[in-house]
Design an enzyme around this catalytic site. Structure first.
Site, PDB file in Angstrom:
ATOM      1  N   GLU A 168       0.829  -1.204   0.000  1.00  0.00           N
ATOM      2  CA  GLU A 168       0.000   0.000   0.000  1.00  0.00           C
ATOM      3  C   GLU A 168       0.867   1.259   0.000  1.00  0.00           C
ATOM      4  O   GLU A 168       2.053   1.210   0.310  1.00  0.00           O
ATOM      5  CB  GLU A 168      -0.929   0.015   1.220  1.00  0.00           C
ATOM      6  CG  GLU A 168      -0.300  -0.410   2.547  1.00  0.00           C
ATOM      7  CD  GLU A 168       0.845   0.445   3.014  1.00  0.00           C
ATOM      8  OE1 GLU A 168       0.738   1.690   2.903  1.00  0.00           O
ATOM      9  OE2 GLU A 168       1.857  -0.096   3.482  1.00  0.00           O
ATOM     10  N   GLU A 314       4.588  -0.520   1.008  1.00  0.00           N
ATOM     11  CA  GLU A 314       4.735  -0.783  -0.430  1.00  0.00           C
ATOM     12  C   GLU A 314       4.670  -2.266  -0.781  1.00  0.00           C
ATOM     13  O   GLU A 314       4.778  -2.632  -1.940  1.00  0.00           O
ATOM     14  CB  GLU A 314       6.062  -0.213  -0.981  1.00  0.00           C
ATOM     15  CG  GLU A 314       6.274   1.255  -0.779  1.00  0.00           C
ATOM     16  CD  GLU A 314       7.625   1.732  -1.310  1.00  0.00           C
ATOM     17  OE1 GLU A 314       8.331   0.928  -1.968  1.00  0.00           O
ATOM     18  OE2 GLU A 314       7.979   2.905  -1.077  1.00  0.00           O
TER      19      GLU A 314
END
Length: 349
Positions: A168, A314
């Protein structure tokens, strides 16, 4: 909204066959440590004693959060879209690690406050220009929340590989994750809140106060979807939907850090059996993640694969753990048995 049904992976007959296969490899019992239960888990997920990992991929969901208006992040909201540009330019850590580990990478605009236009390698499923400020009003309507989850389900359904990792990007999303954690576990807000992207001690205290005030404002939000709509983000809702669909399709779910785990928490409240399909890649350095993992793993006899003090997000931790997942599957498929290698087994005591 129809939530996918997830079946527990328990299968006594297959578990016995997997244990026999693992225990008769050319090694002392248990000597491959955590790789052994990991191989067993993947075998149970795929319902075979010869599991394989085809086309692993990670989905990175990006979105903005209205709660950044409360000054809860060390970085401005614009960093969300700037980092998405970095992903698209192949310049971020997740790009490096995905290339290194031959892992597919998909960047999803779930609700970034920026117009990217039509871009190669960007999946545009924008639900809006970020959520609203949950310190003042619910972050999403229930319709927006369900729509985001449905998009996540459809995305997971389109990917044909056996392993799906989750990542994310969204300035402010550790605040959403901490609020979700508190509401769905009952763990005090002070133990859920951390520094996020690098807040000072005063900043962390302010972040805690913002969440506590918001929790009081939205005291009636208690059911999982209500909690998600009230405190979550478009990327968190989309991840929760993708996780539910991926598990229903018997994929291995490779779970990253704090925000990804908060999405899983919501999904597990809706379908508890989803936890059978999860491989927890690491314990992050974000305050609250260790407690959240402990809460989820109480009954699983599992623990995160890595402890690297990561707090980047991420999906980086998930992709870094992927070689261990390959190792677990490969030793089960390829390693010789005592019989096939004509090696003597340990004598009975």
């Amino acid at each position: 909204m129809l939530i996918p049904t997830i079946t527990a992976i328990a299968d006594a007959d297959l578990a016995g066959k997997l244990d026999h296969a693992i225990n008769h490899k050319t090694k002392p019992l248990g000597s491959l440590g955590m790789l052994e239960p990991l191989a067993r888990q993947v075998g149970l997920i795929q319902q075979t004693i010869e599991p394989q990992l085809r086309l692993p991929a990670v989905l990175v969901f990006a979105a903005d959060h209205g709660v950044t208006d409360e000054g809860i992040s060390a970085y401005p909201q614009s960093v969300t879209w700037q980092m998405v540009e970095n992903f698209l330019a192949n310049g971020a850590a997740i790009n490096v690690f995905a290339r290194q580990n031959d892992c597919g990478l998909y960047i999803v605009d779930a609700g970034v406050k920026h117009d990217f236009g039509a871009r190669e390698n960007l999946l545009d499923f924008k639900q809006g220009p970020g959520t609203r400020n949950f310190a003042q009003e619910p972050a999403m309507t229930m319709q927006q929340c369900e729509n985001a989850m449905l998009v996540g389900m459809k995305l997971a359904d389109t990917l044909t590989g056996d392993v799906l990792g989750f990542g994310e990007m969204g300035i402010g999303n550790t605040t959403s994750a901490a609020a979700l954690m508190h509401k769905l576990t009952g763990i005090p807000v002070a133990q859920c809140v951390g520094a996020g992207t690098g807040l000072s001690e005063d900043g962390v205290r302010h972040k805690q106060q913002v969440i506590e005030a918001a929790v009081a404002l939205h005291a009636s939000a208690n059911e999982p979807l209500d909690v998600l709509a009230t405190f979550g983000g478009f990327e968190i809702a989309m991840m929760a939907g993708a996780m539910l669909q991926a598990a229903a399709m018997r994929k291995v779910l490779l779970i990253d850090g704090f925000i990804v785990t908060s999405a899983l928490l919501v999904a597990a409240r809706l379908q508890p059996a989803i936890l059978d399909y999860c491989v927890f890649s690491h314990c992050s350095d974000e305050s609250g993640h260790r407690l959240l993992l402990a809460h989820l793993l109480t009954h699983l006899k599992a623990r995160p694969l890595l402890q690297l003090d990561l707090r980047l997000g991420e999906g980086t931790g998930a992709v870094l753990a992927l070689p261990l997942l390959h190792a677990a599957v490969n030793f089960l498929r390829e390693m010789a048995t005592f019989d096939s290698a004509q090696v003597s087994e340990k004598s009975a005591d």
